[in-house]
Design a protein around this motif. Structure first.
Motif, mmCIF file in Angstrom:
data_model
loop_
_atom_site.group_PDB
_atom_site.id
_atom_site.type_symbol
_atom_site.label_atom_id
_atom_site.label_comp_id
_atom_site.label_asym_id
_atom_site.label_seq_id
_atom_site.Cartn_x
_atom_site.Cartn_y
_atom_site.Cartn_z
ATOM 1 N N PHE A 1 0.845 -1.192 0.000
ATOM 2 C CA PHE A 1 0.000 0.000 0.000
ATOM 3 C C PHE A 1 0.882 1.246 0.000
ATOM 4 C CE2 PHE A 1 -2.650 -3.429 1.451
ATOM 5 C CZ PHE A 1 -3.839 -3.180 0.775
ATOM 6 N N VAL A 2 0.671 2.091 -1.021
ATOM 7 C CA VAL A 2 1.473 3.288 -1.216
ATOM 8 C C VAL A 2 0.522 4.462 -1.431
ATOM 9 C CG1 VAL A 2 3.290 4.360 -2.608
ATOM 10 C CG2 VAL A 2 3.188 1.868 -2.414
ATOM 11 N N GLU A 3 0.494 5.398 -0.474
ATOM 12 C CA GLU A 3 -0.382 6.572 -0.568
ATOM 13 C C GLU A 3 -1.818 6.152 -0.870
ATOM 14 O OE1 GLU A 3 1.580 9.228 -3.305
ATOM 15 O OE2 GLU A 3 3.412 9.214 -2.119
ATOM 16 N N ASP A 4 -2.354 6.527 -2.041
ATOM 17 C CA ASP A 4 -3.756 6.234 -2.339
ATOM 18 C C ASP A 4 -3.937 5.067 -3.314
ATOM 19 O OD1 ASP A 4 -2.723 7.577 -4.515
ATOM 20 O OD2 ASP A 4 -4.561 8.709 -4.913
ATOM 21 N N TYR A 5 -2.893 4.262 -3.497
ATOM 22 C CA TYR A 5 -3.023 3.095 -4.370
ATOM 23 C C TYR A 5 -2.327 1.887 -3.740
ATOM 24 C CZ TYR A 5 1.796 3.947 -5.979
ATOM 25 O OH TYR A 5 3.147 4.129 -6.048
ATOM 26 N N ALA A 6 -2.632 0.725 -4.288
ATOM 27 C CA ALA A 6 -1.961 -0.506 -3.862
ATOM 28 C C ALA A 6 -1.163 -1.030 -5.043
ATOM 29 C CB ALA A 6 -2.978 -1.547 -3.409
ATOM 30 N N LYS A 7 0.064 -1.440 -4.781
ATOM 31 C CA LYS A 7 0.934 -1.975 -5.818
ATOM 32 C C LYS A 7 0.904 -3.494 -5.731
ATOM 33 C CE LYS A 7 4.841 -1.150 -8.541
ATOM 34 N NZ LYS A 7 6.103 -1.761 -8.310
ATOM 35 N N VAL A 8 0.461 -4.127 -6.809
ATOM 36 C CA VAL A 8 0.437 -5.583 -6.932
ATOM 37 C C VAL A 8 1.842 -6.002 -7.355
ATOM 38 C CG1 VAL A 8 -0.560 -7.531 -8.184
ATOM 39 C CG2 VAL A 8 -1.998 -5.557 -7.591
ATOM 40 N N GLU A 9 2.446 -6.883 -6.571
ATOM 41 C CA GLU A 9 3.836 -7.251 -6.835
ATOM 42 C C GLU A 9 4.044 -8.755 -6.690
ATOM 43 O OE1 GLU A 9 6.127 -3.275 -5.227
ATOM 44 O OE2 GLU A 9 5.629 -4.810 -3.740
#
Length: 140
Positions: free
Chosen positions: A61-69
């Motif tokens: 979770f980064v600021e206002d988005y989620a990074k799929v990794e």
């Protein structure tokens, strides 16, 4: 098949084992690039076929988005719908948070898979760990 949010060290180790098989052994990604400084800050997901670990991924979770990794499925299970199940679980968990967008860096060979799930490419091809990728996003 069952997709679980890793809640124990052993489940996180299961995720790391399948990631190691796919990214380090199969795709020759250096271990120091695959296992990174974000491991403890992510929500990890593991896919099981009975007792066998067959897939993994993580959300950061980064600021206002989620990074799929680090989304990966063992070779013998690819094309069977396991990746879609994993992504659906990751999207469900992200929708329960305050994010409004999912972002991922897809290997170009997987771009069509993510497009079918509603992700849109928003970058040119770039290299990551020696593998061509594109940036993709999806509103949630």
């Amino acid at each position: 098949m069952e997709v679980v949010v890793a809640s124990s060290d052993s489940q996180k180790q299961d995720a790391l084992k399948v990631r190691s098989k796919v990214f380090i052994d199969e795709q020759n990604v250096p271990e120091e690039e695959e296992i990174d400084q974000y491991e403890n800050d992510c929500t990890h997901f593991v896919v099981y076929d009975g007792e066998k670990t067959i897939g993994a991924g993580r959300l950061r979770f980064v600021e206002d988005y989620a990074k799929v990794e680090r989304v990966c499925i063992l070779k013998e299970y690819r094309g069977s719908g396991v990746g879609k199940l994993l992504m659906q679980k990751m999207e469900t968990v992200s929708s329960e948070s305050s994010v409004n967008q999912l972002v991922l860096h897809a290997q170009t060979q997987a771009e069509q898979f993510y497009s079918k799930l509603g992700y849109e490419t928003y970058s040119d091809v770039f290299m990551d760990a020696g593998i061509p990728h594109v940036a993709m996003k999806k509103s949630v």
